[in-house]
Each structure stands twice: as structure tokens, then as C-alpha cells.
Design a protein around this motif. Structure first.
Motif, PDB file in Angstrom:
ATOM      1  N   VAL A 191      12.930 -13.036  11.623  1.00  0.00           N
ATOM      2  CA  VAL A 191      12.013 -11.904  11.538  1.00  0.00           C
ATOM      3  C   VAL A 191      10.725 -12.343  12.224  1.00  0.00           C
ATOM      4  CG1 VAL A 191      11.336 -12.652   9.195  1.00  0.00           C
ATOM      5  CG2 VAL A 191      10.687 -10.375  10.011  1.00  0.00           C
ATOM      6  N   GLY A 192      10.246 -11.550  13.164  1.00  0.00           N
ATOM      7  CA  GLY A 192       9.090 -11.933  13.959  1.00  0.00           C
ATOM      8  C   GLY A 192       7.877 -11.079  13.666  1.00  0.00           C
ATOM      9  N   ILE A 193       6.703 -11.717  13.516  1.00  0.00           N
ATOM     10  CA  ILE A 193       5.427 -11.007  13.418  1.00  0.00           C
ATOM     11  C   ILE A 193       4.905 -10.891  14.848  1.00  0.00           C
ATOM     12  CG2 ILE A 193       3.154 -10.927  12.362  1.00  0.00           C
ATOM     13  CD1 ILE A 193       5.521 -10.905  10.390  1.00  0.00           C
ATOM     14  N   VAL A 194       4.860  -9.684  15.375  1.00  0.00           N
ATOM     15  CA  VAL A 194       4.683  -9.519  16.821  1.00  0.00           C
ATOM     16  C   VAL A 194       3.238  -9.276  17.245  1.00  0.00           C
ATOM     17  CG1 VAL A 194       7.032  -8.670  17.108  1.00  0.00           C
ATOM     18  CG2 VAL A 194       5.205  -7.039  16.624  1.00  0.00           C
ATOM     19  N   SER A 195       2.296  -9.184  16.303  1.00  0.00           N
ATOM     20  CA  SER A 195       0.907  -8.916  16.682  1.00  0.00           C
ATOM     21  C   SER A 195       0.041 -10.127  16.376  1.00  0.00           C
ATOM     22  CB  SER A 195       0.382  -7.689  15.922  1.00  0.00           C
ATOM     23  OG  SER A 195       0.393  -7.939  14.532  1.00  0.00           O
ATOM     24  N   GLY A 196      -1.110 -10.182  17.012  1.00  0.00           N
ATOM     25  CA  GLY A 196      -2.082 -11.226  16.725  1.00  0.00           C
ATOM     26  C   GLY A 196      -1.977 -12.423  17.645  1.00  0.00           C
TER      27      GLY A 196
END
Length: 302
Positions: A191-196
Motif C-alpha cells: 500500500v503506497g502513500i502517494v503524496s508528500g
């Protein structure tokens, strides 16, 4: 010219709105309109023109603003040098730009500390965006916390603590052993956190290693991440502070990141205009006390 009119002009320039200027200066809208009319008469210029995007400044206003803000900055320093801020009795609102990770990791401790010392003070978390620098400069916001490249010219900054990277997974994940190897990491779904900016550092690390993750679920932030990991076999890669906070709350399994990822430093940022302001100095001292102390304790433990 009345100093109050200069403050009114500065607020109108920052907000582009009579309504927001009235709220910010705690005045009625008619009072703001009367003040604007006086300014227009004194300066022989409309100063602001109504458009579909709000009240836009005229060229005359644009020419005036550097001088206006220089005068206001000088007056602010003159007043603050002899002023005093009593946090215990204050009912001020402090607006702080934060990443969504900081909402989870920093805000609970900050609010608990501030509420205990100064129960009348209110805190407001603001989302980092393109208007952040302008709002810190104008005083609409007081502080920014996180990894925020781009706040250099006109800003002070203080390093609070360093961050490295960890991985989280379901404690009942069927294929993870005592150690998470790079081979297993790359073969599993993520699962990827795509912002920041943190996501950018992770992408750079993968590119440098010539590898790709199998990202089956992309999220814009950390909301819901714990529940997703507990109900799946996905792996999440994230900075240590937010990772350990989520793991502790949800009982997730923690692994050192098998992929070398560049670390970073969480800082607090503030505009030069408010460097000597007693209220802003108090807020920065609170953050320094809370979060620099966290880093010192970690260093001693290591």
C-alpha cells in the motif's frame, strides 16, 4: 496616515476580501468598507477591484505594499520589544501548517501540553498548500511543522528530529518471517502513500536501486492505513515516527526497511516578520520543548 489604515490595507492585500479582513481584524464589515473608502480618497486610487476571483489589487497597491509592510514590520518590532505574552490568560488562536502525519504524531502531544498550560488558547491545523508561505508572511498562520522544502527566503527554521524509514504489516501476515529481506519486500504487494515529500524520497530510493514495488493500493494520506494493513497482506513503507505511532495503536508488526531510503529532518518554520513576536516565540518554544526533547530521549536510549 493612521497606522490602523495601514494594517487594514495589509489585511485586504493578504485576504482579498472585506469579509475575511473584518474577521481577521475583529471589525465589522461596514467599518472595513469605511476604512477602504478613506484609503481610496487619501491615495487617489481604487486600490482594489472586484473580480470573479475576489478583490484584486491595482498596480498602485502593488507599488505601495513593500513600503507599507516595511512600516508595519518596524512598528511590530518596536511594540514587541516591550510587550509581554501571558499564555495562561490568552484566548488567542494559533494556526499551524502540518502534514497529515503530524496531525497523528505531533498534534495530540502539542494540544495536551498547550491545553494544560493555557486552556484559553485554541489551535488550528492547516493543510500544507500553495498559499502557505503567503499566509505565514501575512500572519494568517503562525507556524509550519514537517518536511517542507521551499520555505527558505524570508523564513527561519529549526530542526526538531530526524526520521528514518520502517515497514508495517499485519502481525498475522502468512509469508513474513523474523526478518523482512529486500527479496521478500519486492515480491509482496504494497500500500503506497502517494503524496508528500516523503513519497518522493521513497520513489528516488527505488529508482536508485533499479527496483519497483507492487503497489496494489494507493492512498493520499495515512487515514485508514492501520485498518487496511490489519485486513490484508499488504506492506506499508513510511517514516519511523508515524509508523511506530500507528503500529503501537493498532498492534501492527514493525520491520526495519530493507530498502535504503534517504532520511530527513522534521523542522518548524516561521516568517521573519514574527521572529520577535512574544506570542509566536512562546508557541515555537513549546514545540521545541516537546519535540526536541523527544529526539534527545531517543539519542540517549540508543
Amino acid at each position: 496616515m493612521d497606522l490602523k489604515l495601514l494594517r487594514l490595507l495589509d489585511a485586504l492585500y493578504a485576504t482579498r476580501s472585506v469579509t475575511r479582513t473584518a474577521e481577521r481584524m475583529e471589525l465589522s464589515q461596514p467599518t472595513v468598507s469605511i476604512g477602504l473608502a478613506r484609503l481610496r480618497k487619501m491615495l487617489s486610487d481604487p486600490l482594489f477591484v472586484r473580480t470573479s476571483e475576489g478583490m484584486q489589487p491595482t498596480p498602485r497597491t502593488e507599488d505601495l505594499m513593500p513600503s507599507v509592510r516595511q512600516v508595519l514590520s518596524g512598528m511590530s518590532q518596536l511594540i514587541s520589544s516591550a510587550s509581554h505574552f501571558d499564555a495562561a490568560t490568552s484566548e488567542r488562536t494559533f494556526r499551524i501548517f502540518m502534514t497529515d502525519a503530524s496531525h497523528i504524531t505531533l498534534m495530540p502531544r502539542l494540544f495536551a501540553h498547550v491545553h494544560a498550560l493555557a486552556p484559553g488558547i485554541r489551535l488550528e491545523a492547516a493543510t500544507i498548500g500553495p498559499n502557505m508561505a503567503a499566509e505565514l508572511q501575512s500572519g494568517e498562520a503562525n507556524l509550519a511543522l514537517g518536511l517542507i522544502p521551499g520555505l527558505e527566503a524570508g523564513f527561519y527554521q529549526q530542526a526538531l528530529f530526524d526520521q528514518d524509514w520502517i515497514c508495517l504489516a499485519n502481525p498475522r501476515h502468512p509469508r513474513l518471517g523474523a526478518k523482512l529481506t529486500l527479496k521478500t519486500y519486492l515480491s509482496e504487494a504494497h500500500v503506497g502513500i502517494v503524496s508528500g515529500t516523503g513519497a518522493t524520497l521513497l520513489d528516488k530510493a527505488l529508482q536508485k536501486a533499479g527496483q519497483q514495488r507492487q503497489v496494489q493500493l494507493a492512498l493520499p494520506g495515512f487515514l485508514g492505513l492501520s485498518a487496511i494493513l490489519l485486513s490484508s497482506d499488504l506492506i506499508a513503507t513510511l517514516p519511523r515516527h508515524i509508523g511506530e505511532t500507528l503500529a503501537h495503536a493498532a498492534g501492527l508488526r514493525v520491520f526495519p526497511s530493507p530498502l535504503p531510503i534517504e532520511g530527513f529532518t522534521v523542522k518548524q518554520y516561521w516568517h521573519t516578520r514574527f521572529h520577535h513576536d512574544p506570542a509566536n516565540r512562546w508557541l515555537r518554544a513549546v514545540c521545541s520543548t516537546l519535540f526536541l526533547q523527544t529526539q534527545r530521549k531517543k539519542s540517549k536510549a540508543e
